[in-house]
Design an enzyme around this catalytic site. Structure first.
Site, PDB file in Angstrom:
ATOM      1  N   PHE A 222       0.817  -1.218   0.000  1.00 42.56           N
ATOM      2  CA  PHE A 222       0.000   0.000   0.000  1.00 42.56           C
ATOM      3  C   PHE A 222       0.846   1.261   0.000  1.00 42.56           C
ATOM      4  O   PHE A 222       0.376   2.331  -0.421  1.00 42.56           O
ATOM      5  CB  PHE A 222      -0.957  -0.008   1.197  1.00 42.56           C
ATOM      6  N   LYS A 223       2.088   1.163   0.434  1.00 45.07           N
ATOM      7  CA  LYS A 223       2.946   2.352   0.497  1.00 45.07           C
ATOM      8  C   LYS A 223       3.143   2.990  -0.887  1.00 45.07           C
ATOM      9  O   LYS A 223       3.407   4.192  -0.987  1.00 45.07           O
ATOM     10  CB  LYS A 223       4.310   1.993   1.083  1.00 45.07           C
ATOM     11  N   ASP A 224       3.010   2.191  -1.950  1.00 48.12           N
ATOM     12  CA  ASP A 224       3.166   2.742  -3.300  1.00 48.12           C
ATOM     13  C   ASP A 224       2.144   3.827  -3.597  1.00 48.12           C
ATOM     14  O   ASP A 224       2.401   4.738  -4.388  1.00 48.12           O
ATOM     15  CB  ASP A 224       3.012   1.638  -4.360  1.00 48.12           C
TER      16      ASP A 224
ATOM     17  N   MET B 140       3.768   6.869  -2.140  1.00 49.82           N
ATOM     18  CA  MET B 140       5.188   7.065  -2.416  1.00 49.82           C
ATOM     19  C   MET B 140       5.464   7.376  -3.885  1.00 49.82           C
ATOM     20  O   MET B 140       6.352   8.182  -4.200  1.00 49.82           O
ATOM     21  CB  MET B 140       5.978   5.831  -1.986  1.00 49.82           C
TER      22      MET B 140
ATOM     23  N   THR C 174       7.888   0.434   3.587  1.00 48.80           N
ATOM     24  CA  THR C 174       8.184   1.834   3.262  1.00 48.80           C
ATOM     25  C   THR C 174       9.486   1.948   2.481  1.00 48.80           C
ATOM     26  O   THR C 174       9.582   2.718   1.518  1.00 48.80           O
ATOM     27  CB  THR C 174       8.298   2.682   4.545  1.00 48.80           C
TER      28      THR C 174
END
Length: 480
Positions: free
Chosen positions: A124-126, A129, A157
């Site tokens: 989900f960090k994409d 980011m 992350t």
């Protein structure tokens, strides 16, 4: 009216969105927040139902980033949120909306999984980011100069940051991770990168040790300025702002009528993912309950049950099978507490002084009553729980989930309200946690073709003690 950003600890210099993106932490050690949250009306929200994810991101982010020309911001969003980028993790599904909802049935009826792991690193960090990478490059090009990103990761992350920043002009990434505490896949994703602007440092300690180093360096203002240090952890407001978008997308996917409440359950360690939901709710999104799901490192669960925030020392921060949540100091928690105490900067400073000196703080009865009324609930999941959840969902519906999402689903089942839809936020694809998936169901998760054999590739990493001065020397040497 222009959006002004202030620190949770009192600094107020009329900071703009662009200035705090490159700054990260405030000079007083606090975290930036908008002076007031922008508001979205029910009519405005309904008008967004047919938008693509990229255009929805523009509509939400323009409320925070008013110092970026609208045409530039829209171009950044459209460049970032493209179907061909967010489709690599699964086969045979339509990802034109980037974050589809997978509705479950049977005993899970009314619960949907908000799929956030379709980006290049399968986590989900994409979602935030990739936007941050494009934003940094845009701002540096506009203002001139370079940026040396110093970050800490407990798992996802780091890879998301490195894949978002690799090869970008004027940017270097120095990423700290806890030595030996990530999954083999997570380590391989990060350490196998050969890009000249990517540097991996494995800290001999827990995630909190790595995060403390990042904060120590960020609080050395002379060093920070001399070396153009920035952050990509969720202490950076731009990360949080971009994460707010998928709560709007999730609500638009789940709701069928204006004003319909939707509950969200979020696996959380650092509090950034669920903080974005809190902010969306303050903006007017009809969020009902926000349910925090923790693993054995249950600092947040304890807080929402008792009003006591008690960090754990290194010896009592457990290594678990949902490693991205192996955190005892939730970096974003200060933003939520700031809201709870009415943006009283003195009270925030006092509470975090208690954390520094005593390892904990306790809210007053009045403050804790505000927490209970804020719509937050919490629950805890153990290794045995997540194995059972993965196993049961696979047997019942042939849906495979990663260990962190399993923590979320287990807690969601405990807090599901009759007649109210519940979205559980997905953390990552099962491919990143093969060992735990095999233990749960005896099968190997599907590996996307682009990642086949990644764990056998050469890895490039420097191991060092949890020492801020050592990290500073390393960074200085490689910047020069």
């Amino acid at each position: 009216m222009a959006v002004n950003y202030v620190s949770t600890r009192g600094e107020n210099t009329g900071a703009t969105y662009s200035s705090i993106v490159l700054k990260g932490l405030a000079a007083d050690g606090g975290l930036f927040l908008p002076e007031a949250y922008p508001q979205v009306s029910a009519r405005q929200l309904e008008s967004w139902r047919s938008l693509s994810y990229a255009d929805l991101a523009f509509e939400v982010l323009r409320l925070f980033a008013d110092d970026i020309p609208p045409e530039d911001l829209k171009a950044l969003c459209r460049k970032t949120y493209r179907k061909e980028v967010y489709c690599c993790g699964r086969r045979g599904e339509d990802f034109s909306r980037i974050t589809p909802v997978k509705w479950l049935s049977g005993k899970y009826d009314g619960i949907g999984i908000l799929e956030l792991s379709n980006g290049p690193t399968l986590a989900f960090k994409d979602m935030a980011m990739q936007f941050l990478g494009a934003l940094f490059e845009y701002l540096l090009d506009r203002q001139g100069g370079e940026l040396n990103i110093l970050g800490a990761t407990s798992g996802d992350t780091g890879s998301a940051a490195e894949y978002a920043m690799r090869g970008r002009k004027g940017i270097r990434v120095f990423m700290l991770s806890p030595h030996g505490r990530m999954s083999d896949f997570q380590r391989a994703q990060m350490y196998s990168l050969k890009d000249e602007n990517i540097f991996n440092i494995a800290v001999q300690g827990a995630f909190d040790d790595a995060q403390d180093i990042v904060k120590a360096v960020s609080n050395d203002h002379a060093y920070k300025q001399a070396h153009s240090i920035g952050t990509v952890n969720s202490i950076n407001w731009a990360r949080i702002g971009a994460q707010v978008v998928y709560y709007f997308r999730g609500w638009l996917e789940a709701s069928s009528a204006s004003g319909e409440e939707v509950d969200f359950t979020v696996p959380s360690g650092n509090f950034g993912d669920i903080l974005a939901g809190w902010i969306a709710k303050q903006m007017g999104l009809p969020v009902g309950r926000l349910v925090v799901a923790t693993n054995e490192n249950d600092v947040l669960d304890e807080f929402f049950r008792t009003g006591v925030y008690r960090v754990r020392d290194r010896a009592h921060t457990y290594v678990t099978s949902s490693p991205s949540m192996d955190i005892s100091k939730a970096s974003n928690f200060e933003r939520y507490v700031s809201d709870i105490v009415g943006r009283d900067a003195g009270r925030v400073r006092a509470l975090w002084n208690d954390v520094a000196e005593k390892g904990q703080f306790q809210l007053t009865a009045q403050e804790f009553d505000l927490v209970r009324k804020s719509g937050f609930e919490s629950g805890k999941s153990t290794h045995a729980d997540r194995l059972a959840t993965i196993r049961a969902l696979w047997a019942d519906q042939k849906v495979m989930i990663d260990p962190h999402t399993a923590d979320g689903l287990k807690v969601a089942m405990e807090h599901k309200r009759p007649g109210v839809k519940m979205l559980t936020l997905e953390t990552a694809l099962p491919a990143k946690f093969e060992e735990t998936i095999r233990e749960a169901i005896g099968e190997k998760p599907e590996i996307p073709a682009s990642y086949e054999g990644i764990e056998s590739k050469p890895q490039f990493v420097t191991v060092m003690p949890a020492d801020a001065q050592r990290v500073k020397r390393f960074l200085s040497e490689h910047v020069q």
